[in-house]
Design an enzyme around this catalytic site. Structure first.
Site, PDB file in Angstrom:
ATOM      1  N   GLY A  91      -8.822   9.112   8.791  1.00 50.19           N
ATOM      2  CA  GLY A  91      -9.492   9.010  10.110  1.00 50.19           C
ATOM      3  C   GLY A  91     -10.522  10.001  10.213  1.00 50.19           C
ATOM      4  N   ALA A 140      -9.649   4.955   2.905  1.00 49.84           N
ATOM      5  CA  ALA A 140      -9.778   5.999   3.994  1.00 49.84           C
ATOM      6  C   ALA A 140     -10.902   7.012   4.025  1.00 49.84           C
ATOM      7  CB  ALA A 140      -8.565   7.063   3.658  1.00 49.84           C
ATOM      8  N   GLY A 141     -11.281   7.195   5.115  1.00 53.54           N
ATOM      9  CA  GLY A 141     -12.322   8.349   5.464  1.00 53.54           C
ATOM     10  C   GLY A 141     -13.530   7.633   5.708  1.00 53.54           C
ATOM     11  N   ASN A 163     -10.072   1.349   8.704  1.00 60.09           N
ATOM     12  CA  ASN A 163      -9.350   1.155  10.142  1.00 60.09           C
ATOM     13  C   ASN A 163     -10.096   1.764  11.060  1.00 60.09           C
ATOM     14  OD1 ASN A 163      -5.781   0.737  10.968  1.00 60.09           O
ATOM     15  ND2 ASN A 163      -7.546   0.749  12.143  1.00 60.09           N
ATOM     16  N   THR A 164      -9.945   3.245  11.083  1.00 58.25           N
ATOM     17  CA  THR A 164     -10.396   3.866  12.329  1.00 58.25           C
ATOM     18  C   THR A 164     -11.901   3.534  12.615  1.00 58.25           C
ATOM     19  OG1 THR A 164      -9.028   5.514  11.440  1.00 58.25           O
ATOM     20  CG2 THR A 164     -10.452   6.183  13.553  1.00 58.25           C
ATOM     21  N   LYS A 205       0.895  -0.957  -0.152  1.00 58.55           N
ATOM     22  CA  LYS A 205      -0.009   0.004  -0.030  1.00 58.55           C
ATOM     23  C   LYS A 205       0.922   1.310  -0.077  1.00 58.55           C
ATOM     24  CE  LYS A 205      -2.974   2.721   2.655  1.00 58.55           C
ATOM     25  NZ  LYS A 205      -4.180   2.769   3.998  1.00 58.55           N
TER      26      LYS A 205
END
Lengths: 66, 271
Positions: B159, B186-187, B208-209, B98
């Site tokens: 995040g 992301a996001g 992830n977050t 990545k």
């Protein structure tokens, strides 16, 4: 001579190799990798890679990541 | 049958998850298992010999059975990203990467120029590069030109949990690059956002977050799994077209009480 290892100054013998520094610092096993002055140092070349004063070593290991 | 195909490998799950920010290693393991993910992201950081996190992750890697996707998070130049990529390949034993080259500390926006330069070099060195990129069509095309086979446009900054910020750009990518595996990376903050990405035709979602920072990460991981399965099924089903005006779904034929207007009726007649 002085080297930077992960941002901290250490004192090493003249012409120490990467392998010798790793041994002195206690890095064992295969869960770390090395860069010198921002360039990757393959594991198989540690013993053939002499260091010079002011060299900057990064020694990294796996961490969680996103 | 409906497999995700990336760099010649097939996966049943269309959810890729990160391993960071969990309340504990045990919850991380449980969450990844509940997500059904077959691809997990990891990273490398400076470590002294007495630190144990490296060993913890190493032990987990051995048992997870997942495709590993090391990242170059935090790298700001192609030189840094290339060095970290080489170190990752040596440690993790995979050429999957990545690729992140960050151009702005405030919103962690990819640097498109550094990203393309790093991708070009890493492809030459045999890496299977999955670049974390902005949703710019031209940048994405250049990444394909230098040899990337998969693209990972951002939904919104890492995040933030703001979902799909620029749907026009994302839809454009999907329509103009119909044969390229596209992963929203992301996001993503909520399962509904991940579901929407899948409905739009994206091939997978990386997050992830949103799982790690949920009140109950394991349950949230399962929720994302279901949302992504649902969105994919919806995409494969063919969504209806939107309309400006209402259209009754119940038959109008033989509606009771309705009478054709009779102009000859008596005035004042009532029931």
């Amino acid at each position: 001579m002085q080297l930077l290892v992960n941002g901290e100054t250490i004192t090493a013998n003249e012409s120490d190799t990467v392998a010798e520094i790793l041994q002195k610092l206690g890095y064992t096993g295969e869960t770390f990798a090395v860069a010198c002055n921002g360039y990757f140092v393959p594991r198989g070349t540690y013993g053939d890679t002499p260091l010079k004063a002011g060299d900057n070593l990064d020694i990294v290991a796996p961490v969680v990541g996103g | 049958m409906d497999k995700l195909k990336l760099y010649g490998k097939e996966f049943d799950s269309r959810l890729l998850v990160g391993t960071a920010l969990y309340p504990s290693p045990a919850i991380m393991r449980e969450s990844v298992a509940a997500s059904g993910s077959e691809i997990i992201t990891l990273s490398l950081r400076r470590q002294s010999p007495e630190q144990q996190q490296g060993k913890m992750i190493w032990d987990y890697i051995q048992e997870s059975g997942c495709q590993l996707l090391p990242n170059t998070a935090g790298c700001k130049t192609p030189k840094e990203a290339i060095a970290l990529a080489e170190m990752s390949r040596e440690i993790f034993g995979t050429d999957w990467l990545k690729l992140e080259v960050i151009g702005d500390d405030y919103n962690l926006q990819p640097d498109p120029f550094g990203l393309i330069e790093a991708a070009r070099e890493l492809v030459k060195r045999g890496f299977k590069v999955l670049p974390y990129t902005t949703d710019d069509l031209v940048v994405c095309r250049k990444l394909l030109d230098v040899g990337c086979e998969v693209l990972m446009p951002w939904g919104s900054p890492i995040g933030t949990g703001r979902g799909l910020m620029n749907k026009y750009n994302l839809q454009t990518l999907r329509e103009r690059l119909p044969d390229t595996p596209l992963i929203i990376d992301a996001g993503i903050g909520a399962p509904s956002q991940a579901c929407e990405a899948m409905e739009m035709g994206f091939d997978a979602v990386l997050l992830n977050t949103a799982i790690a920072k949920a009140q109950a990460p394991v349950l949230m991981a399962e929720s994302f799994k279901l949302a992504i399965q649902s969105g994919r099924a919806a995409r494969n089903s063919g969504l209806m077209l939107k309309r400006q005006t209402a259209s009754p779904s119940t038959p109008t034929l033989d509606m009771p009480f309705w009478q054709q207007t009779v102009s000859a009726g008596k005035e004042g007649e009532s029931v």
